[in-house]
Design a protein around this motif. Structure first.
Motif, PDB file in Angstrom:
ATOM      1  N   MET A   1       1.498 -10.283  10.902  1.00  0.00           N
ATOM      2  CA  MET A   1       0.852 -10.735   9.681  1.00  0.00           C
ATOM      3  C   MET A   1      -0.629 -10.991   9.957  1.00  0.00           C
ATOM      4  SD  MET A   1       1.820 -14.019   7.272  1.00  0.00           S
ATOM      5  CE  MET A   1       3.559 -13.782   7.563  1.00  0.00           C
ATOM      6  N   ASN A   2      -1.448 -10.677   8.998  1.00  0.00           N
ATOM      7  CA  ASN A   2      -2.885 -10.851   9.175  1.00  0.00           C
ATOM      8  C   ASN A   2      -3.229 -12.305   9.454  1.00  0.00           C
ATOM      9  OD1 ASN A   2      -5.715 -11.368   8.034  1.00  0.00           O
ATOM     10  ND2 ASN A   2      -5.612  -9.142   8.171  1.00  0.00           N
ATOM     11  N   LEU A   3      -4.170 -12.530  10.386  1.00  0.00           N
ATOM     12  CA  LEU A   3      -4.563 -13.897  10.739  1.00  0.00           C
ATOM     13  C   LEU A   3      -5.077 -14.669   9.537  1.00  0.00           C
ATOM     14  CD1 LEU A   3      -6.408 -13.338  14.122  1.00  0.00           C
ATOM     15  CD2 LEU A   3      -4.234 -14.504  13.782  1.00  0.00           C
ATOM     16  N   LYS A   4      -5.815 -13.983   8.667  1.00  0.00           N
ATOM     17  CA  LYS A   4      -6.347 -14.671   7.498  1.00  0.00           C
ATOM     18  C   LYS A   4      -5.234 -15.092   6.553  1.00  0.00           C
ATOM     19  CE  LYS A   4      -9.949 -15.266   6.933  1.00  0.00           C
ATOM     20  NZ  LYS A   4     -10.741 -16.422   7.351  1.00  0.00           N
ATOM     21  N   LEU A   5      -4.211 -14.257   6.410  1.00  0.00           N
ATOM     22  CA  LEU A   5      -3.080 -14.625   5.571  1.00  0.00           C
ATOM     23  C   LEU A   5      -2.377 -15.841   6.153  1.00  0.00           C
ATOM     24  CD1 LEU A   5      -1.122 -14.201   3.306  1.00  0.00           C
ATOM     25  CD2 LEU A   5       0.024 -12.429   4.633  1.00  0.00           C
ATOM     26  N   LEU A   6      -2.216 -15.862   7.482  1.00  0.00           N
ATOM     27  CA  LEU A   6      -1.599 -17.022   8.118  1.00  0.00           C
ATOM     28  C   LEU A   6      -2.396 -18.285   7.831  1.00  0.00           C
ATOM     29  CD1 LEU A   6      -0.538 -15.602  11.587  1.00  0.00           C
ATOM     30  CD2 LEU A   6       0.969 -16.388   9.776  1.00  0.00           C
ATOM     31  N   ARG A   7      -3.737 -18.162   7.861  1.00  0.00           N
ATOM     32  CA  ARG A   7      -4.553 -19.350   7.608  1.00  0.00           C
ATOM     33  C   ARG A   7      -4.391 -19.827   6.175  1.00  0.00           C
ATOM     34  NH1 ARG A   7     -10.744 -18.963   8.405  1.00  0.00           N
ATOM     35  NH2 ARG A   7     -10.264 -19.384  10.562  1.00  0.00           N
ATOM     36  N   SER A  55       6.155 -22.035  -7.386  1.00  0.00           N
ATOM     37  CA  SER A  55       6.579 -20.702  -6.987  1.00  0.00           C
ATOM     38  C   SER A  55       5.575 -19.709  -7.563  1.00  0.00           C
ATOM     39  CB  SER A  55       7.976 -20.403  -7.522  1.00  0.00           C
ATOM     40  OG  SER A  55       8.928 -21.288  -6.969  1.00  0.00           O
ATOM     41  N   TYR A  56       5.354 -18.609  -6.852  1.00  0.00           N
ATOM     42  CA  TYR A  56       4.396 -17.633  -7.352  1.00  0.00           C
ATOM     43  C   TYR A  56       4.658 -16.263  -6.740  1.00  0.00           C
ATOM     44  CZ  TYR A  56       2.002 -18.726  -2.922  1.00  0.00           C
ATOM     45  OH  TYR A  56       1.705 -18.935  -1.602  1.00  0.00           O
ATOM     46  N   ILE A  57       4.103 -15.254  -7.396  1.00  0.00           N
ATOM     47  CA  ILE A  57       4.064 -13.882  -6.879  1.00  0.00           C
ATOM     48  C   ILE A  57       2.614 -13.431  -6.966  1.00  0.00           C
ATOM     49  CG2 ILE A  57       4.848 -11.500  -7.169  1.00  0.00           C
ATOM     50  CD1 ILE A  57       7.315 -12.592  -8.626  1.00  0.00           C
ATOM     51  N   GLY A  58       2.098 -12.844  -5.904  1.00  0.00           N
ATOM     52  CA  GLY A  58       0.702 -12.428  -5.946  1.00  0.00           C
ATOM     53  C   GLY A  58       0.378 -11.323  -4.971  1.00  0.00           C
ATOM     54  N   THR A  59      -0.728 -10.651  -5.215  1.00  0.00           N
ATOM     55  CA  THR A  59      -1.266  -9.664  -4.288  1.00  0.00           C
ATOM     56  C   THR A  59      -2.477 -10.272  -3.606  1.00  0.00           C
ATOM     57  OG1 THR A  59      -0.520  -7.822  -5.664  1.00  0.00           O
ATOM     58  CG2 THR A  59      -2.224  -7.345  -4.035  1.00  0.00           C
ATOM     59  N   PHE A  60      -2.461 -10.236  -2.297  1.00  0.00           N
ATOM     60  CA  PHE A  60      -3.444 -10.939  -1.476  1.00  0.00           C
ATOM     61  C   PHE A  60      -4.290  -9.921  -0.715  1.00  0.00           C
ATOM     62  CE2 PHE A  60      -4.501 -13.362   2.429  1.00  0.00           C
ATOM     63  CZ  PHE A  60      -5.097 -14.457   1.843  1.00  0.00           C
ATOM     64  N   VAL A  61      -5.604 -10.036  -0.813  1.00  0.00           N
ATOM     65  CA  VAL A  61      -6.513  -9.063  -0.212  1.00  0.00           C
ATOM     66  C   VAL A  61      -7.421  -9.756   0.797  1.00  0.00           C
ATOM     67  CG1 VAL A  61      -8.310  -7.346  -0.644  1.00  0.00           C
ATOM     68  CG2 VAL A  61      -6.479  -7.665  -2.324  1.00  0.00           C
ATOM     69  N   VAL A  62      -7.546  -9.150   1.986  1.00  0.00           N
ATOM     70  CA  VAL A  62      -8.384  -9.692   3.051  1.00  0.00           C
ATOM     71  C   VAL A  62      -9.487  -8.699   3.372  1.00  0.00           C
ATOM     72  CG1 VAL A  62      -8.462 -10.471   5.452  1.00  0.00           C
ATOM     73  CG2 VAL A  62      -6.445 -10.943   4.048  1.00  0.00           C
ATOM     74  N   ALA A  71      -1.565  -7.422   0.905  1.00  0.00           N
ATOM     75  CA  ALA A  71      -0.129  -7.683   0.993  1.00  0.00           C
ATOM     76  C   ALA A  71       0.335  -8.317  -0.310  1.00  0.00           C
ATOM     77  CB  ALA A  71       0.176  -8.610   2.166  1.00  0.00           C
ATOM     78  N   LYS A  72       1.613  -8.147  -0.602  1.00  0.00           N
ATOM     79  CA  LYS A  72       2.205  -8.808  -1.759  1.00  0.00           C
ATOM     80  C   LYS A  72       3.062  -9.960  -1.262  1.00  0.00           C
ATOM     81  CE  LYS A  72       4.224  -8.033  -6.267  1.00  0.00           C
ATOM     82  NZ  LYS A  72       4.585  -7.016  -7.294  1.00  0.00           N
ATOM     83  N   ILE A  73       2.966 -11.103  -1.948  1.00  0.00           N
ATOM     84  CA  ILE A  73       3.644 -12.326  -1.515  1.00  0.00           C
ATOM     85  C   ILE A  73       4.559 -12.843  -2.615  1.00  0.00           C
ATOM     86  CG2 ILE A  73       3.334 -14.691  -0.668  1.00  0.00           C
ATOM     87  CD1 ILE A  73       0.501 -13.917   0.161  1.00  0.00           C
ATOM     88  N   TRP A  74       5.782 -13.177  -2.233  1.00  0.00           N
ATOM     89  CA  TRP A  74       6.711 -13.907  -3.098  1.00  0.00           C
ATOM     90  C   TRP A  74       6.942 -15.255  -2.437  1.00  0.00           C
ATOM     91  CZ3 TRP A  74       6.806  -8.828  -1.997  1.00  0.00           C
ATOM     92  CH2 TRP A  74       7.006  -7.899  -3.026  1.00  0.00           C
ATOM     93  N   HIS A  75       6.707 -16.331  -3.151  1.00  0.00           N
ATOM     94  CA  HIS A  75       6.803 -17.679  -2.569  1.00  0.00           C
ATOM     95  C   HIS A  75       7.645 -18.560  -3.484  1.00  0.00           C
ATOM     96  CE1 HIS A  75       5.385 -21.268  -0.359  1.00  0.00           C
ATOM     97  NE2 HIS A  75       5.398 -21.852  -1.543  1.00  0.00           N
ATOM     98  N   THR A  88       3.388  -5.868   3.498  1.00  0.00           N
ATOM     99  CA  THR A  88       2.067  -5.289   3.711  1.00  0.00           C
ATOM    100  C   THR A  88       1.903  -4.068   2.816  1.00  0.00           C
ATOM    101  OG1 THR A  88       2.849  -3.903   5.540  1.00  0.00           O
ATOM    102  CG2 THR A  88       1.987  -6.090   6.096  1.00  0.00           C
ATOM    103  N   LEU A  89       0.724  -3.919   2.242  1.00  0.00           N
ATOM    104  CA  LEU A  89       0.423  -2.788   1.368  1.00  0.00           C
ATOM    105  C   LEU A  89      -0.523  -1.796   2.029  1.00  0.00           C
ATOM    106  CD1 LEU A  89      -0.084  -4.713  -2.009  1.00  0.00           C
ATOM    107  CD2 LEU A  89       1.999  -3.609  -1.156  1.00  0.00           C
ATOM    108  N   THR A  90      -1.096  -2.179   3.173  1.00  0.00           N
ATOM    109  CA  THR A  90      -1.976  -1.309   3.939  1.00  0.00           C
ATOM    110  C   THR A  90      -1.521  -1.318   5.393  1.00  0.00           C
ATOM    111  OG1 THR A  90      -3.509  -3.171   4.198  1.00  0.00           O
ATOM    112  CG2 THR A  90      -4.001  -1.591   2.465  1.00  0.00           C
ATOM    113  N   GLY A  91      -1.878  -0.257   6.127  1.00  0.00           N
ATOM    114  CA  GLY A  91      -1.483  -0.193   7.523  1.00  0.00           C
ATOM    115  C   GLY A  91      -0.005   0.079   7.681  1.00  0.00           C
ATOM    116  N   ALA A  92       0.518  -0.230   8.866  1.00  0.00           N
ATOM    117  CA  ALA A  92       1.934   0.009   9.147  1.00  0.00           C
ATOM    118  C   ALA A  92       2.812  -0.836   8.238  1.00  0.00           C
ATOM    119  CB  ALA A  92       2.234  -0.311  10.609  1.00  0.00           C
ATOM    120  N   PRO A  93       3.908  -0.272   7.713  1.00  0.00           N
ATOM    121  CA  PRO A  93       4.804  -1.053   6.850  1.00  0.00           C
ATOM    122  C   PRO A  93       5.379  -2.256   7.600  1.00  0.00           C
ATOM    123  CG  PRO A  93       5.314   1.292   6.723  1.00  0.00           C
ATOM    124  CD  PRO A  93       4.368   1.120   7.876  1.00  0.00           C
ATOM    125  N   ARG A  94       5.336  -3.395   6.960  1.00  0.00           N
ATOM    126  CA  ARG A  94       5.917  -4.617   7.513  1.00  0.00           C
ATOM    127  C   ARG A  94       6.483  -5.447   6.368  1.00  0.00           C
ATOM    128  NH1 ARG A  94       5.069  -2.318  11.569  1.00  0.00           N
ATOM    129  NH2 ARG A  94       4.077  -3.019  13.517  1.00  0.00           N
TER     130      ARG A  94
END
Length: 337
Positions: A1-7, A55-62, A71-75, A88-94
């Motif tokens: 997971m992207n470091l910025k997303l983790l933050r 609760s939320y659903i969103g698309t997150f861009v770094v 990446a798309k997030i379901w929380h 993840t929406l970019t790079g290797a699928p995760r």
């Protein structure tokens, strides 16, 4: 997971990366007043509570270092239970699922699933619930108005470091409840190093925890890996930091066996420090002439990395802090006699 997303998730309260010692002796930041401490702690706790109750659903861009990822997030939150799905929406699928401290990562290209537990690094809100008020000692808060982000009205707050040992942050929080919707990391001159934001966001979305748990458990056809992390202390492994780095305290330390049969005492070590917002990891492993060619320094957005050889060991120091701060860690590490 992207470091910025983790933050960003950490800021939301989730459990989820040669200067000599003259710099280390710089005048420490003045202790925060009771009013300052209460102000910053109240603001941070509001963000934490917003994540726990929404609760939320969103698309997150770094955006970092000229590169962009998304990446798309379901929380979803149910009582004390926290659940997330990140695709993840970019790079290797995760596909990353997090249920409280349990994290499961699906890597479909390799048909591998990695399952592990991740502890909090001692960042807020846990920090705010202790007697330690060092966040307010090293950062101050400034209001910067309001702006619309991903369709919601957000307040803008600046977290300004009181010294040059850490980066600053500009944070956009949704006005009604305080959910973080955008985050910028600022260098010591106030320049934007990285930006992370929701490009679209559906608040109070109908996310079902039981459905995400079912998806998290569908590992048929995948090879399941469970990385071994052995909790330890740096001192027990023979390492010390000659001088403390202002504001940063050791949070945890792990041995990470790199092979099925590691040589006892030579397992890679990760020693983690935090000032409550920023974190620094010190990695130590046996020196390998074939892999460890030369010492280097690397900046990628807000993430700084230093490598160096220390006797028969190879040291990598990584964190989202100024390079001078990393050098204090790298130069201060010492093998106990």
């Amino acid at each position: 997971m992207n470091l910025k997303l983790l933050r960003l998730l950490a800021l939301a309260g989730c459990t989820l990366p040669a200067v000599g010692y003259v710099a280390a002796q710089a005048t420490p930041a003045p202790a925060a007043s009771a009013v300052e401490s209460r102000s910053i702690n109240d603001w941070l706790m509001r963000m934490h509570e917003a994540s726990r109750k929404r609760s939320y659903i969103g698309t997150f861009v770094v955006s970092s270092g000229g590169a962009m990822s998304s990446a798309k997030i379901w929380h979803v939150c149910e009582g004390d239970q926290q659940m997330e799905r990140v695709e993840t929406l970019t790079g290797a699928p995760r596909s990353i699922f997090r249920h409280n401290d349990q994290v499961v990562t699906f890597m479909p290209d390799h048909k591998v699933v990695r399952s592990e537990k991740r502890e909090s690094l001692g960042m807020f809100p846990q920090l705010l619930q202790s007697a330690d008020g060092r966040i307010a000692d090293y950062y101050k808060v400034k209001q910067e108005g309001a702006e619309r982000v991903a369709g919601v009205e957000a307040d803008i707050v600046l977290l300004v470091p009181k010294d040059n040992m850490r980066f600053g942050y500009r944070v956009w929080t949704e006005q009604k409840k305080g959910l973080v919707v955008k985050l910028q990391t600022l260098d010591t001159d106030g320049k934007v190093l990285e930006q992370a934001a929701f490009s679209e966001l559906q608040l109070d979305a109908p996310v079902k925890m039981d459905k995400l748990l079912q998806m998290m458990g569908k590992v048929e056809g995948y090879r399941v890996e469970k990385p071994v992390l052995v909790k330890t202390t740096a001192s027990a492994e023979g390492w010390v930091l000659k001088a403390p780095v202002a504001g940063f305290k050791p949070m945890s330390c792990y041995k990470r066996p790199a092979t099925a049969n590691p040589v006892p005492g030579e397992e890679p070590l990760q020693w983690i420090f935090s000032d409550g917002l920023a974190s620094v990891s010190v990695f130590v492993e046996p020196f390998d002439r074939q892999r460890h060619e030369r010492e280097s320094s690397l900046s990628m957005g807000a993430t700084q990395t230093i490598t160096r050889q220390l006797d028969t060991y190879w040291v990598t120091v990584m964190g989202e802090v100024p390079m001078a701060t990393l050098k204090l860690f790298a130069n201060g590490l010492e093998r106990k006699k």
